[in-house]
Design a protein around this motif. Structure first.
Motif, PDB file in Angstrom:
ATOM      1  N   LEU A 182       0.867  -1.177   0.000  1.00 17.12           N
ATOM      2  CA  LEU A 182       0.000   0.000   0.000  1.00 17.12           C
ATOM      3  C   LEU A 182       0.902   1.225   0.000  1.00 17.12           C
ATOM      4  O   LEU A 182       1.634   1.471   0.958  1.00 17.12           O
ATOM      5  N   ARG A 226      -4.354   9.342   8.415  1.00 20.61           N
ATOM      6  CA  ARG A 226      -5.124   8.155   8.806  1.00 20.61           C
ATOM      7  C   ARG A 226      -4.712   7.664  10.191  1.00 20.61           C
ATOM      8  O   ARG A 226      -5.554   7.250  10.987  1.00 20.61           O
ATOM      9  N   LEU A 277      -2.793   4.490  -2.144  1.00 19.09           N
ATOM     10  CA  LEU A 277      -3.702   4.777  -1.037  1.00 19.09           C
ATOM     11  C   LEU A 277      -4.591   5.995  -1.265  1.00 19.09           C
ATOM     12  O   LEU A 277      -5.469   6.262  -0.458  1.00 19.09           O
ATOM     13  N   LYS A 285      -6.741   6.215  -3.486  1.00 17.13           N
ATOM     14  CA  LYS A 285      -8.020   5.697  -3.965  1.00 17.13           C
ATOM     15  C   LYS A 285      -8.967   5.502  -2.786  1.00 17.13           C
ATOM     16  O   LYS A 285      -8.550   5.451  -1.629  1.00 17.13           O
ATOM     17  N   SER A 286     -10.241   5.322  -3.112  1.00 20.07           N
ATOM     18  CA  SER A 286     -11.220   5.029  -2.064  1.00 20.07           C
ATOM     19  C   SER A 286     -11.014   3.599  -1.572  1.00 20.07           C
ATOM     20  O   SER A 286     -10.435   2.761  -2.282  1.00 20.07           O
ATOM     21  N   LEU A 287     -11.511   3.303  -0.379  1.00 22.40           N
ATOM     22  CA  LEU A 287     -11.380   1.953   0.163  1.00 22.40           C
ATOM     23  C   LEU A 287     -12.006   0.911  -0.764  1.00 22.40           C
ATOM     24  O   LEU A 287     -11.372  -0.110  -1.032  1.00 22.40           O
ATOM     25  N   PRO A 288     -13.224   1.136  -1.305  1.00 21.29           N
ATOM     26  CA  PRO A 288     -13.768   0.136  -2.240  1.00 21.29           C
ATOM     27  C   PRO A 288     -12.888  -0.075  -3.479  1.00 21.29           C
ATOM     28  O   PRO A 288     -12.748  -1.204  -3.958  1.00 21.29           O
ATOM     29  N   GLU A 289     -12.268   0.991  -3.986  1.00 19.54           N
ATOM     30  CA  GLU A 289     -11.378   0.853  -5.142  1.00 19.54           C
ATOM     31  C   GLU A 289     -10.126   0.048  -4.786  1.00 19.54           C
ATOM     32  O   GLU A 289      -9.665  -0.780  -5.582  1.00 19.54           O
ATOM     33  N   ILE A 290      -9.595   0.278  -3.591  1.00 12.27           N
ATOM     34  CA  ILE A 290      -8.416  -0.453  -3.132  1.00 12.27           C
ATOM     35  C   ILE A 290      -8.740  -1.941  -3.011  1.00 12.27           C
ATOM     36  O   ILE A 290      -8.000  -2.799  -3.511  1.00 12.27           O
ATOM     37  N   VAL A 291      -9.866  -2.242  -2.371  1.00 13.98           N
ATOM     38  CA  VAL A 291     -10.268  -3.641  -2.179  1.00 13.98           C
ATOM     39  C   VAL A 291     -10.493  -4.320  -3.527  1.00 13.98           C
ATOM     40  O   VAL A 291     -10.041  -5.445  -3.748  1.00 13.98           O
TER      41      VAL A 291
END
Length: 158
Positions: A95, A105, A140, A142-148
Motif C-alpha cells: 500500500l 489516517r 492509497l 483511492k477510495s477503500l472500495p477501489e483499493i479492495v
C-alpha cells in the motif's frame, strides 16, 4: 473472500508493544521472532486448506522473506527448496502513498499502541518490494472500495 483474517499487530510481544508505545521503533531483533510466529500462523492456515489475509507491515525484503520461508530464511538468506517445508505462496500488497496521507489516517486511529510519531521510522526502514517478489502496489489515494477491488482482481487473476 471468506478467508481467515489476521492482524499482525495482535501477535506482537508485550515488550514490542511497550517499546512502540514509548515511541521507540522496533529493530530487526524485535521483529524477527514476531515474523517467524506469523509465518507459523500462515503455515497452519495453509495446512488446514484455509486461505488467509495477513495485515502486516513487512517493511524490509528480509521480513517478507521470513514470512514466506520461516526461520530458515534468516539462516540461509535463500528461499527454501520445494519439499516438506516449501515456501508459502504469498501475494504481498504494497500500500503506497504519501506520508501525509498515511499520517492523517494514523491520527484518526484510537487505542493503538503505535503512536503516529513512529511513522517516519517506518518510512526510513521501508524497502518497497521488487521483482522477483510476488507483489502488487496499490495507491492509497483511492477510495477503500477501489483499493479492495484492485486487490481482489489481482488475487483472482492469479
Amino acid at each position: 473472500l471468506g478467508w481467515a483474517f489476521c492482524d499482525a499487530d495482535d501477535y506482537h510481544s508485550p515488550a514490542n508493544k511497550k517499546k512502540m508505545a514509548a515511541g521507540t521503533p522496533l529493530n530487526d531483533e524485535d521483529r524477527i521472532p514476531w515474523l517467524c510466529a506469523l509465518h507459523d500462523i500462515l503455515r497452519r492456515e495453509e495446512a488446514s486448506g484455509q486461505d488467509a489475509v495477513l495485515a502486516c507491515s513487512a517493511l524490509k525484503k528480509m521480513y517478507r522473506h521470513v514470512l514466506v520461508s520461516g526461520a530458515s530464511a534468516i539462516e540461509s538468506n535463500q528461499p527454501e527448496q520445494p519439499g516438506e517445508n516449501a515456501a508459502l505462496k504469498i501475494l504481498f500488497v504494497h500500500l503506497h502513498g504519501p506520508i501525509d496521507v498515511i499520517a492523517g489516517r494514523l491520527e484518526k486511529r484510537r487505542g493503538h499502541f503505535m503512536p503516529p510519531e513512529l511513522l517516519k521510522s517506518q518510512f526510513d526502514t521501508l524497502e518497497p518490494p521488487t521483482a522477483p517478489e510476488n507483489f502488487i502496489t496499490v495507491g492509497l489515494e483511492k477510495s477503500l472500495p477501489e483499493i479492495v477491488l484492485e486487490i481482489e482482481c489481482a488475487i483472482f487473476q492469479g
